[in-house]
Motif scaffolding. Structure first.
Motif, PDB file in Angstrom:
ATOM      1  N   VAL A 275      29.476 -27.643 -40.707  1.00  0.00           N
ATOM      2  CA  VAL A 275      30.108 -27.114 -39.506  1.00  0.00           C
ATOM      3  C   VAL A 275      31.095 -28.070 -38.838  1.00  0.00           C
ATOM      4  O   VAL A 275      32.059 -27.627 -38.227  1.00  0.00           O
TER       5      VAL A 275
ATOM      6  N   ARG B  74      23.679 -20.605 -37.933  1.00  0.00           N
ATOM      7  CA  ARG B  74      23.225 -20.510 -39.319  1.00  0.00           C
ATOM      8  C   ARG B  74      22.424 -21.752 -39.734  1.00  0.00           C
ATOM      9  O   ARG B  74      21.482 -21.675 -40.518  1.00  0.00           O
TER      10      ARG B  74
ATOM     11  N   LYS C 271      17.681 -31.311 -43.175  1.00  0.00           N
ATOM     12  CA  LYS C 271      16.803 -30.894 -42.082  1.00  0.00           C
ATOM     13  C   LYS C 271      15.419 -30.521 -42.591  1.00  0.00           C
ATOM     14  O   LYS C 271      14.986 -29.394 -42.498  1.00  0.00           O
TER      15      LYS C 271
ATOM     16  N   ASP D 105      30.022  -8.271 -40.465  1.00  0.00           N
ATOM     17  CA  ASP D 105      29.225  -7.330 -41.261  1.00  0.00           C
ATOM     18  C   ASP D 105      27.723  -7.574 -41.122  1.00  0.00           C
ATOM     19  O   ASP D 105      26.912  -6.809 -41.619  1.00  0.00           O
ATOM     20  N   GLU D 106      27.341  -8.626 -40.428  1.00  0.00           N
ATOM     21  CA  GLU D 106      25.913  -8.781 -40.148  1.00  0.00           C
ATOM     22  C   GLU D 106      25.584  -8.006 -38.867  1.00  0.00           C
ATOM     23  O   GLU D 106      26.458  -7.798 -38.034  1.00  0.00           O
TER      24      GLU D 106
ATOM     25  N   GLU E  13      34.557 -21.805 -43.738  1.00  0.00           N
ATOM     26  CA  GLU E  13      34.253 -22.065 -45.142  1.00  0.00           C
ATOM     27  C   GLU E  13      35.149 -21.283 -46.086  1.00  0.00           C
ATOM     28  O   GLU E  13      35.209 -21.575 -47.267  1.00  0.00           O
TER      29      GLU E  13
ATOM     30  N   GLY F   6      34.931 -11.710 -39.210  1.00  0.00           N
ATOM     31  CA  GLY F   6      33.876 -12.694 -39.439  1.00  0.00           C
ATOM     32  C   GLY F   6      33.305 -13.153 -38.112  1.00  0.00           C
ATOM     33  O   GLY F   6      33.949 -13.879 -37.367  1.00  0.00           O
TER      34      GLY F   6
ATOM     35  N   VAL G 168      35.054  -5.400 -42.908  1.00  0.00           N
ATOM     36  CA  VAL G 168      36.495  -5.175 -43.103  1.00  0.00           C
ATOM     37  C   VAL G 168      36.773  -5.166 -44.592  1.00  0.00           C
ATOM     38  O   VAL G 168      36.376  -6.093 -45.305  1.00  0.00           O
TER      39      VAL G 168
ATOM     40  N   ARG H 141      21.314 -17.557 -47.308  1.00  0.00           N
ATOM     41  CA  ARG H 141      22.594 -17.661 -46.620  1.00  0.00           C
ATOM     42  C   ARG H 141      22.530 -17.137 -45.184  1.00  0.00           C
ATOM     43  O   ARG H 141      23.057 -17.713 -44.274  1.00  0.00           O
TER      44      ARG H 141
ATOM     45  N   THR I 159      35.733 -15.554 -42.680  1.00  0.00           N
ATOM     46  CA  THR I 159      34.757 -14.769 -43.441  1.00  0.00           C
ATOM     47  C   THR I 159      33.680 -15.627 -44.089  1.00  0.00           C
ATOM     48  O   THR I 159      32.770 -15.114 -44.742  1.00  0.00           O
TER      49      THR I 159
ATOM     50  N   ALA J  25      32.416 -20.408 -37.370  1.00  0.00           N
ATOM     51  CA  ALA J  25      33.779 -20.923 -37.206  1.00  0.00           C
ATOM     52  C   ALA J  25      34.630 -19.958 -36.378  1.00  0.00           C
ATOM     53  O   ALA J  25      35.349 -20.373 -35.466  1.00  0.00           O
TER      54      ALA J  25
HETATM   55  C1  LIG Z   1      20.429 -22.336 -44.493  1.00  0.00           C
HETATM   56  C2  LIG Z   1      21.664 -23.082 -44.146  1.00  0.00           C
HETATM   57  C3  LIG Z   1      21.578 -24.334 -43.568  1.00  0.00           C
HETATM   58  C4  LIG Z   1      22.728 -25.030 -43.219  1.00  0.00           C
HETATM   59  N1  LIG Z   1      22.604 -26.259 -42.667  1.00  0.00           N
HETATM   60  C5  LIG Z   1      23.714 -26.923 -42.279  1.00  0.00           C
HETATM   61  C6  LIG Z   1      23.634 -28.180 -41.622  1.00  0.00           C
HETATM   62  O1  LIG Z   1      22.554 -28.733 -41.407  1.00  0.00           O
HETATM   63  N2  LIG Z   1      24.752 -28.792 -41.203  1.00  0.00           N
HETATM   64  C7  LIG Z   1      25.972 -28.223 -41.409  1.00  0.00           C
HETATM   65  O2  LIG Z   1      26.973 -28.801 -40.986  1.00  0.00           O
HETATM   66  N3  LIG Z   1      26.088 -27.046 -42.047  1.00  0.00           N
HETATM   67  C8  LIG Z   1      24.998 -26.380 -42.493  1.00  0.00           C
HETATM   68  N4  LIG Z   1      25.127 -25.174 -43.123  1.00  0.00           N
HETATM   69  C9  LIG Z   1      26.486 -24.649 -43.380  1.00  0.00           C
HETATM   70  C10 LIG Z   1      27.031 -23.917 -42.175  1.00  0.00           C
HETATM   71  O3  LIG Z   1      26.091 -22.993 -41.716  1.00  0.00           O
HETATM   72  C11 LIG Z   1      28.309 -23.236 -42.546  1.00  0.00           C
HETATM   73  O4  LIG Z   1      29.232 -24.237 -42.935  1.00  0.00           O
HETATM   74  C12 LIG Z   1      28.923 -22.430 -41.416  1.00  0.00           C
HETATM   75  O5  LIG Z   1      28.046 -21.475 -40.947  1.00  0.00           O
HETATM   76  C13 LIG Z   1      30.189 -21.746 -41.907  1.00  0.00           C
HETATM   77  O6  LIG Z   1      30.792 -21.065 -40.863  1.00  0.00           O
HETATM   78  P1  LIG Z   1      31.794 -19.882 -41.144  1.00  0.00           P
HETATM   79  O7  LIG Z   1      32.126 -19.286 -39.840  1.00  0.00           O
HETATM   80  O8  LIG Z   1      32.872 -20.369 -42.017  1.00  0.00           O
HETATM   81  O9  LIG Z   1      30.934 -18.869 -41.974  1.00  0.00           O
HETATM   82  P2  LIG Z   1      29.708 -17.982 -41.504  1.00  0.00           P
HETATM   83  O10 LIG Z   1      28.920 -18.681 -40.466  1.00  0.00           O
HETATM   84  O11 LIG Z   1      29.031 -17.578 -42.731  1.00  0.00           O
HETATM   85  O12 LIG Z   1      30.395 -16.752 -40.828  1.00  0.00           O
HETATM   86  C14 LIG Z   1      31.100 -15.794 -41.560  1.00  0.00           C
HETATM   87  C15 LIG Z   1      30.675 -14.429 -41.093  1.00  0.00           C
HETATM   88  O13 LIG Z   1      31.627 -13.505 -41.536  1.00  0.00           O
HETATM   89  C16 LIG Z   1      30.981 -12.359 -42.051  1.00  0.00           C
HETATM   90  N5  LIG Z   1      31.933 -11.706 -42.963  1.00  0.00           N
HETATM   91  C17 LIG Z   1      32.392 -12.169 -44.145  1.00  0.00           C
HETATM   92  N6  LIG Z   1      33.269 -11.286 -44.685  1.00  0.00           N
HETATM   93  C18 LIG Z   1      33.370 -10.250 -43.813  1.00  0.00           C
HETATM   94  C19 LIG Z   1      34.117  -9.045 -43.812  1.00  0.00           C
HETATM   95  N7  LIG Z   1      34.942  -8.713 -44.784  1.00  0.00           N
HETATM   96  N8  LIG Z   1      33.976  -8.208 -42.765  1.00  0.00           N
HETATM   97  C20 LIG Z   1      33.137  -8.518 -41.724  1.00  0.00           C
HETATM   98  N9  LIG Z   1      32.408  -9.658 -41.687  1.00  0.00           N
HETATM   99  C21 LIG Z   1      32.528 -10.518 -42.729  1.00  0.00           C
HETATM  100  C22 LIG Z   1      29.764 -12.941 -42.690  1.00  0.00           C
HETATM  101  O14 LIG Z   1      28.755 -11.986 -42.885  1.00  0.00           O
HETATM  102  C23 LIG Z   1      29.361 -13.984 -41.676  1.00  0.00           C
HETATM  103  O15 LIG Z   1      28.562 -13.450 -40.675  1.00  0.00           O
HETATM  104  C24 LIG Z   1      23.986 -24.469 -43.490  1.00  0.00           C
HETATM  105  C25 LIG Z   1      24.083 -23.213 -44.095  1.00  0.00           C
HETATM  106  C26 LIG Z   1      22.940 -22.517 -44.416  1.00  0.00           C
HETATM  107  C27 LIG Z   1      23.065 -21.189 -45.070  1.00  0.00           C
END
Ligand SMILES: Cc1cc2nc3c(=O)[nH]c(=O)nc-3n(C[C@H](O)[C@H](O)[C@H](O)COP(=O)(O)OP(=O)(O)OC[C@H]3O[C@@H](n4cnc5c(N)ncnc54)[C@H](O)[C@@H]3O)c2cc1C
Ligand code: HEM
Ligand code: SF4
Ligand code: FES
Lengths: 107, 817
Positions: free
Chosen positions: B297, B53, B329, B45-46, B285, B18, B90, B138, B117, B22
């Motif tokens: 976040v 984000r 926002k 995977d992106e 998440e 991922g 993965v 997303r 992830t 995070a």
């Molecule tokens: C449009 C939008 C606006 C937002 N606005 C806010 C805000 O104003 N304030 C706030 O606090 N939060 C906001 N959020 C939420 C915030 O973006 C997320 O909580 C945060 O990005 C989560 O982080 P993460 O690392 O857990 O997941 P992600 O940032 O989604 O990262 C996970 C990554 O892992 C990849 N992945 C998943 N499974 C696999 C696999 N099997 N193999 C390889 N790669 C994989 C995914 O493609 C992704 O790139 C917003 C979200 C969106 C979509």
């Protein structure tokens, strides 16, 4: 029976504002917007009776002069977040003349 | 046995699944603590390096470019020796061989594995949900797809009126699509707002052209080869060219589950962010901690810090769950919500609702502690409130004023500009990254930071969602003093426009806009008729900029200023004639008494400002009463010069050292009919005993042996503020010139409805002294502009009596019974 009462020329009502008419049923606010549409509603705001004829008119809304409640002139209802209704009356504008439709009055 | 380093001579291997917010934050934290410990491999995977984000919404709305969202460019990975596999999913974790396998057949061994992830958009299980044109919101590819679809125009339907739904609606609307938000509940954002806040938000979004269908259950997506519409459970339908689902997110747990790690909604982790298999950590998440999953976040970054601490073998920190707050926002809409914002039995509420300014604040208290709150329209006290909530501070000492914030001055204006500098060092400024005020100020000082970008880089404050940018700029300004030059934070005048007060003023001057109508047309107002907030403000700005040519539009004046009398609660009016300096005569008093008697005026009263008030007059009677009084208007109804109070002074008082009465009369004659951003009150005292209370006036004057002391920015009323000493002068003429210059500067600079007290706080006494006292030329010019403006004003009562001004006193028609 509904009677159409002539109120005079639309020019006597300031655009984006209003005047009022004294009737046996109480005061009625006559309001005119930027497109020269004319609305008639009871001249008592549902909040605390503010004279709507003294409010700001914009589009289909009048803003009460006392505490700024916003009244939707088409529905005769206060707009969110407030609640309340005002009675509306039919109005016609023909050849710059404004007519008000009232029940139970002498023509 | 578990120590990855001890028995091996090679570096331990850390694999991260991922490449998102995070996961990479955890890697960054780890590199800070133990840069050499691991050989790191990241799978994502992106196709992009890690980006922000949160900023997809400004990108979709066209307010920001995609490239600007990149948090870690490819160079960053290279610099830190990280092997990055983009576009690589993965598909399995082999816990026995301790390796992960990818879709494209690659395998990577690990000593420690970090799962990050994230989550995926939930798709409603209704027929038609796989049709082309059904989109999610997303990631970057979704934004690219949404942008492409919007280029064709047409109608977009957004299912789900939560944060993401509203943001995507705003973005698509900004790209020119028609947008309808469909929501199950009775108001949007029901997880963050109560009904009243929801209604205000809905209205603000509707003003921006977004439509709402509330209380609607979606049943089926219509279309054969592409979406054409949506049918609801009640069988009604709506057509759609694009349909976006924003009904929620679900943690991506498939590979963890398949590997036998315990999962419920998310991957279960303990307080050290370890999963069921202690070699495998998880953050973001995708995890569930103490029963809770998070979609913002700030908590994920806290998790990242703790996980990194353990991966670095410090083993000290524990993650104990997070308290979260949210912001929306959408440009121009300010909203903050945290904790329990609904209240109810067992809770106490302190609320403030100002419909005309579109401000709603609600704070929920339990046992004198803040347990939640929501702020709409003005979120400046958000960080402070959140701090009180997290610290469990006892607020009984200031609970009644809590909605005004930590500092509250002046009975109008928000002293928001100074909010940041008054916060305690421990107060959190950036909620996303958990950066406290103290660390920002220290970084600015010690590392010599001068720009917002540098602060973002060094402290991470304001680097994520950007909502705290204003506060960080304030800290820069207050820490650096004059060095930091920022354009003031932009705040739209009202829902009818995106322009700020200052931008509108500039346009009126530069483009010579001579009426409210012309201004609305030229600046593309959303409603050609404006609203009760912008009409009076713009009319004031036009009149101040163009005192001779500018049109004074009666319909853009509040009723008081249109009728030239104060409207009372029962719709009658009060009449307050001008009595200069409060000095009258027996003949004048007799005349007033006779008029009051003749018209059966229900009450005659002295005002707080030493004038006489005839109360309870019908609008129809106003012109007649004015005619009989034969006195000028006292402007007691206007955002204008009200009164100049006086005391007895040298003429009679045994203490007096200056002729306060004569000066008060002179001032009132020279300044009468002055319109201003808000009401203006003056007073003159004949000695420092200060019987006319000059130190709580907008412009107060106190006689001393050697001349006069001039005070500015005082206020009585709801929030008392003692005036500041502007300067000392010797003669009446000097007092007059200073008064004119100060008041003209206030007229030209303050926002409409901003009183002198908050204005002086905002621009600073030093600055005012430099312009008004220190610079003779600018003082004279200001005074001359004041004289010119006043020369254009006529007494409205005399105008009405002579028939030149129609206040529409009589009804349009009387209908007999
Ligand atoms: C449009 C939008 C606006 C937002 N606005 C806010 C805000 O104003 N304030 C706030 O606090 N939060 C906001 N959020 C939420 C915030 O973006 C997320 O909580 C945060 O990005 C989560 O982080 P993460 O690392 O857990 O997941 P992600 O940032 O989604 O990262 C996970 C990554 O892992 C990849 N992945 C998943 N499974 C696999 C696999 N099997 N193999 C390889 N790669 C994989 C995914 O493609 C992704 O790139 C917003 C979200 C969106 C979509
Ligand atoms: C050292 C303390 C003070 C002394 C010795 C003092 C003395 C006086 C005197 C001699 C008068 C004139 C009476 C007359 O002849 O009409 C007066 C008037 C007055 N004083 Fe004071 N005063 C003092 C402080 C204050 C303060 C602190 C206030 C209010 C905050 C106040 C309010 C007034 C008012 C309202 C008047 C009437 C003024 C007018 O309208 O003419 N006094 N005082
Ligand atoms: S301020 Fe001084 S001069 Fe004026 S009334 Fe009070 S004591 Fe007398
Ligand atoms: S009476 Fe109309 S808003 Fe209060």
């Amino acid at each position: 029976m509904m009677e159409w009462l002539a109120l005079g020329s639309i020019a006597e009502i300031p655009a984006l504002g209003g005047r009022y008419v004294d009737t046996p049923q109480g005061q009625i606010a006559i309001l005119r917007n930027e497109n020269d549409e004319v609305f008639a509603v009871s001249n008592r705001c549902p909040h605390r009776g503010g004279p709507l004829s003294e409010g700001f008119v914009s589009g289909k809304t009048v803003f009460c002069p006392l505490h700024n409640w916003q009244i939707d002139l088409e529905k005769g209802e206060a707009m969110a977040p407030d609640h309340g209704c005002v009675k509306s009356f039919p109005v016609r504008v023909e050849d710059q003349q404004v007519w008000l439709g009232l029940e139970g009055v002498a023509p | 046995m578990m120590n990855p380093v001890a028995v091996q001579h090679r570096k331990a291997r850390l694999v991260v699944v991922g490449n998102g917010m995070a996961g990479i934050r955890a890697v960054e934290e780890l590199l800070k603590m133990a840069p050499e410990l691991y050989e790191i491999t990241v799978f994502g995977d992106e196709p992009h390096p890690n980006y922000n984000r949160i900023l997809l919404t400004p990108v979709l709305a066209g307010e920001m470019a995609l490239e600007e969202t990149i948090l870690n460019p490819l160079d960053w990975y290279a610099e830190h020796g990280i092997t990055l596999h983009t576009g690589s999913r993965v598909t399995a974790i082999d816990r026995v061989k301790r390796q992960v396998l990818t879709e494209d057949g690659y395998s990577a061994p690990y000593d420690r594995l970090l799962l990050a992830t994230g989550a995926a958009a939930t798709i409603a299980p209704i027929p038609g949900n796989h049709l082309p044109g059904v989109l999610r919101y997303r990631d970057m590819s979704d934004v690219e797809q949404l942008t492409r679809s919007s280029e064709l125009g047409g109608e977009a339907v957004v299912i789900g009126g939560g944060l993401l739904g509203l943001e995507v609606a705003h973005g698509l609307r900004a790209r020119g699509m028609g947008v309808t938000v469909v929501h199950r509940r009775a108001w949007p954002l029901d997880k963050q707002l109560d009904a009243r806040g929801g209604a205000l938000l809905q209205k603000a979004m509707e003003d921006r052209g977004v439509r709402f269908l509330l209380g609607k259950e979606s049943a089926e997506i219509l279309g054969d080869t592409h979406v054409t519409g949506l049918r609801f459970a009640d069988d009604s339908e709506i057509s759609a060219d694009v349909l976006v689902m924003t009904i929620g997110i679900k943690p991506r747990i498939a590979i963890a589950q398949a590997a036998g790690l315990q999962c419920e909604t998310g991957i279960l982790v303990n307080d050290t962010l370890q999963t069921y298999d202690p070699r495998i950590y998880a953050v973001g998440e995708c995890v569930q901690h103490r029963g809770q999953t998070y979609g913002l976040v700030a908590p994920l970054f806290e998790q990242a810090k703790v996980a990194a601490n353990h991966l670095a073998e410090y083993g000290r920190m524990r993650y104990q769950g997070s308290v979260t707050s949210t912001k929306l926002k959408v440009t121009g809409i300010e909203l903050f919500s945290a904790g329990d914002f609904m209240g109810g039995e067992g809770y106490e509420e302190v609320t403030l609702l100002d419909g005309s300014q579109g401000i709603y604040k609600k704070v929920i208290l339990q046992d004198n502690k803040v347990v939640g709150g929501l702020l709409y329209g003005d979120t400046s006290i958000g960080p402070w409130l959140f701090q009180l909530m997290r610290d469990g501070t006892d607020v009984s000492a200031f609970r009644d004023n809590i909605v005004f914030g930590e500092t509250h001055l002046g009975d109008s204006g928000h002293a928001g500009e100074n909010q940041a500098s008054r916060l305690a060092d421990g107060a959190e400024i950036c909620g996303c990254n958990g950066v406290a005020k103290g660390s920002i100020v220290r970084a600015i000082r010690e590392q010599g930071l001068f720009t917002l970008e540098k602060v973002r880089k060094c402290t991470k404050a304001s680097a994520s969602c950007g909502s705290c940018t204003g506060l960080v700029e304030q800290l820069l300004a207050s820490t650096l003093g004059g060095f930091y030059d920022s354009s003031p934070q932009k705040k739209a005048l009202c829902g009818c426009t995106d322009f700020s007060h200052q931008e509108i003023r500039d346009a009126i001057i530069q483009q010579k806009l001579l009426s409210v109508r012309q201004t609305f047309a030229c600046l593309d107002w959303r409603h050609p008729g404006g609203c009760a907030t912008c009409r009076p403000a713009v009319n004031y700005y036009v009149r101040t900029a163009w005192p001779a040519e500018g049109l004074d539009d009666a319909q853009s004046r509040f009723i008081n200023e249109r009728a030239h009398a104060n409207i009372q609660k029962d719709g009658t009016y009060s009449v307050i004639p001008r009595i200069y300096g409060g000095v009258t005569s027996p003949a004048e008093l007799k005349r007033i008494a006779e008029v009051a008697e003749r018209h059966n005026v229900p009450m005659v009263k002295f005002t707080g400002g030493q004038r006489l008030d005839l109360l309870g007059v019908k609008k129809e009677d106003l012109p007649q009463i004015w005619a009989e009084l034969g006195m000028p208007s006292g402007h007691a109804y206007g955002k204008a010069l009200r009164t100049v109070k006086s005391c007895v002074g040298t003429e009679f008082c045994r203490f007096g050292v200056q002729d306060s009465t004569r000066l008060a009369i002179e001032l009132e004659r020279r300044l009468e009919r002055m319109w201003a951003p808000h009401k203006v009150k003056l007073a003159v005292s004949g000695c420092p005993r200060n019987c006319s209370e000059s130190t709580i006036k907008d412009f107060g004057i106190i006689g001393v042996d050697s001349g006069w002391e001039l005070y500015v920015g005082g206020n009585g009323g709801m929030k008392v503020r003692a005036a500041d000493l502007l300067c000392k002068v010797k003669t009446h003429e000097e007092v007059l010139e200073m008064a004119k210059a100060f008041l003209q500067m206030y007229r030209e600079d303050a926002q409409y409805l901003e009183r002198t007290a908050p204005w002086v706080e905002r621009v600073g006494l030093d600055h005012i002294q430099a312009v008004v006292v220190g610079d003779r030329e600018s003082r004279q010019q200001l005074a001359a502009r004041m004289d010119f403006a006043l020369s254009q004003e006529k007494d409205p009562w005399a105008e009405a009596v002579s028939g030149r001004l129609d206040i529409h006193a009589a009804p349009l028609r009387r209908v007999p019974a």
